[in-house]
Design a protein around this motif. Structure first.
Motif, PDB file in Angstrom:
ATOM      1  N   UNK A   1       0.835  -1.209   0.000  1.00 58.18           N
ATOM      2  CA  UNK A   1       0.000   0.000   0.000  1.00 58.18           C
ATOM      3  C   UNK A   1       0.867   1.255   0.000  1.00 58.18           C
ATOM      4  N   UNK A   2       1.969   1.222   0.758  1.00 62.25           N
ATOM      5  CA  UNK A   2       2.878   2.367   0.792  1.00 62.25           C
ATOM      6  C   UNK A   2       3.400   2.681  -0.611  1.00 62.25           C
ATOM      7  N   UNK A   3       3.869   1.661  -1.313  1.00 57.37           N
ATOM      8  CA  UNK A   3       4.399   1.884  -2.658  1.00 57.37           C
ATOM      9  C   UNK A   3       3.311   2.363  -3.610  1.00 57.37           C
ATOM     10  N   UNK A   4       2.121   1.786  -3.511  1.00 58.62           N
ATOM     11  CA  UNK A   4       1.020   2.213  -4.374  1.00 58.62           C
ATOM     12  C   UNK A   4       0.657   3.675  -4.107  1.00 58.62           C
ATOM     13  N   UNK A   5       0.636   4.053  -2.844  1.00 59.79           N
ATOM     14  CA  UNK A   5       0.342   5.448  -2.489  1.00 59.79           C
ATOM     15  C   UNK A   5       1.413   6.377  -3.035  1.00 59.79           C
ATOM     16  N   UNK A   6       2.651   5.955  -2.912  1.00 58.35           N
ATOM     17  CA  UNK A   6       3.770   6.763  -3.388  1.00 58.35           C
ATOM     18  C   UNK A   6       3.672   6.997  -4.896  1.00 58.35           C
ATOM     19  N   UNK A   7       3.101   6.033  -5.615  1.00 57.69           N
ATOM     20  CA  UNK A   7       2.915   6.158  -7.055  1.00 57.69           C
ATOM     21  C   UNK A   7       1.584   6.820  -7.406  1.00 57.69           C
TER      22      UNK A   7
ATOM     23  N   UNK B   1      -4.199   5.581  -5.941  1.00 59.70           N
ATOM     24  CA  UNK B   1      -5.071   5.652  -4.785  1.00 59.70           C
ATOM     25  C   UNK B   1      -6.032   4.495  -4.617  1.00 59.70           C
ATOM     26  N   UNK B   2      -6.709   4.105  -5.666  1.00 66.10           N
ATOM     27  CA  UNK B   2      -7.704   3.030  -5.543  1.00 66.10           C
ATOM     28  C   UNK B   2      -7.044   1.712  -5.151  1.00 66.10           C
ATOM     29  N   UNK B   3      -5.907   1.402  -5.760  1.00 68.63           N
ATOM     30  CA  UNK B   3      -5.205   0.166  -5.419  1.00 68.63           C
ATOM     31  C   UNK B   3      -4.663   0.220  -3.989  1.00 68.63           C
ATOM     32  N   UNK B   4      -4.148   1.371  -3.589  1.00 66.89           N
ATOM     33  CA  UNK B   4      -3.664   1.527  -2.213  1.00 66.89           C
ATOM     34  C   UNK B   4      -4.811   1.367  -1.236  1.00 66.89           C
TER      35      UNK B   4
ATOM     36  N   UNK C   1      -5.035  -1.241   1.868  1.00 64.83           N
ATOM     37  CA  UNK C   1      -5.288  -0.840   3.256  1.00 64.83           C
ATOM     38  C   UNK C   1      -6.550  -1.523   3.800  1.00 64.83           C
ATOM     39  N   UNK C   2      -7.568  -1.650   2.979  1.00 63.46           N
ATOM     40  CA  UNK C   2      -8.780  -2.359   3.415  1.00 63.46           C
ATOM     41  C   UNK C   2      -8.478  -3.829   3.706  1.00 63.46           C
ATOM     42  N   UNK C   3      -7.608  -4.429   2.929  1.00 64.38           N
ATOM     43  CA  UNK C   3      -7.222  -5.820   3.172  1.00 64.38           C
ATOM     44  C   UNK C   3      -6.511  -5.955   4.524  1.00 64.38           C
ATOM     45  N   UNK C   4      -5.680  -4.976   4.855  1.00 60.98           N
ATOM     46  CA  UNK C   4      -5.016  -4.988   6.164  1.00 60.98           C
ATOM     47  C   UNK C   4      -6.063  -4.892   7.263  1.00 60.98           C
TER      48      UNK C   4
ATOM     49  N   UNK D   1      -5.379   7.678   1.238  1.00 59.86           N
ATOM     50  CA  UNK D   1      -5.740   7.245  -0.119  1.00 59.86           C
ATOM     51  C   UNK D   1      -7.023   7.925  -0.577  1.00 59.86           C
ATOM     52  N   UNK D   2      -7.982   8.041   0.320  1.00 59.01           N
ATOM     53  CA  UNK D   2      -9.231   8.729  -0.015  1.00 59.01           C
ATOM     54  C   UNK D   2      -8.959  10.204  -0.327  1.00 59.01           C
TER      55      UNK D   2
END
Length: 136
Positions: free
Chosen positions: A27-33, A36-39, A43-46, A63-64
């Motif tokens: 999620x951190x890497x996805x957010x950094x890129x 948002x939706x994937x991150x 995060x929801x999976x966590x 992310x929101x």
């Protein structure tokens, strides 16, 4: 692989066990890129594995915010602030949502509390300055 710009590094997360730690890393890497939706999904999976994980809940709100869904982010953040209102990162994230929703008073109050806890927090100071400018 990330530093070299190779998106295949994300595939390794999909082959690994679905632990909270690995999902947070993804999620951190996805957010950094700015993905948002994937991150948000990571995060929801966590949170499905660990409902009290405040890092994941804060990440979900970030992310929101990233996706311009500020009211939803504020809802998540208000719940977190009720339980963990003394964390600078959380306060700053909530201030970002407040300012994006046009509430500079709330943003300023959140940033002032954040700066009192972490005086060198550049993000809190920047949002505080923006809030003050919006308030005249």
């Amino acid at each position: 692989m990330y530093r070299l710009g190779d998106d295949d590094y994300l595939k390794s997360y999909d082959r690994a066990p679905k632990t909270a730690e690995l999902l947070l890393s993804k999620a951190y890497f996805l957010s950094h890129q700015k993905r948002g939706e994937e991150a948000l999904q990571a995060y929801r999976a966590v949170l499905a594995l660990d409902p009290d994980n405040k890092i994941a809940a804060t990440g979900m709100a970030s992310s929101l915010n990233l996706m311009q869904r500020h009211a939803e982010a504020q809802e998540v953040l208000d719940g977190l602030l009720a339980r963990h209102g003394d964390e600078p990162n959380l306060l700053t994230c909530a201030a970002e949502a407040a300012i994006a929703q046009g509430d500079p008073e709330k943003a300023a109050a959140l940033c002032e509390k954040s700066v009192a806890l972490a005086p060198q927090d550049q993000v809190a100071l920047a949002i505080l300055g923006t809030s003050w400018r919006m308030l005249g």
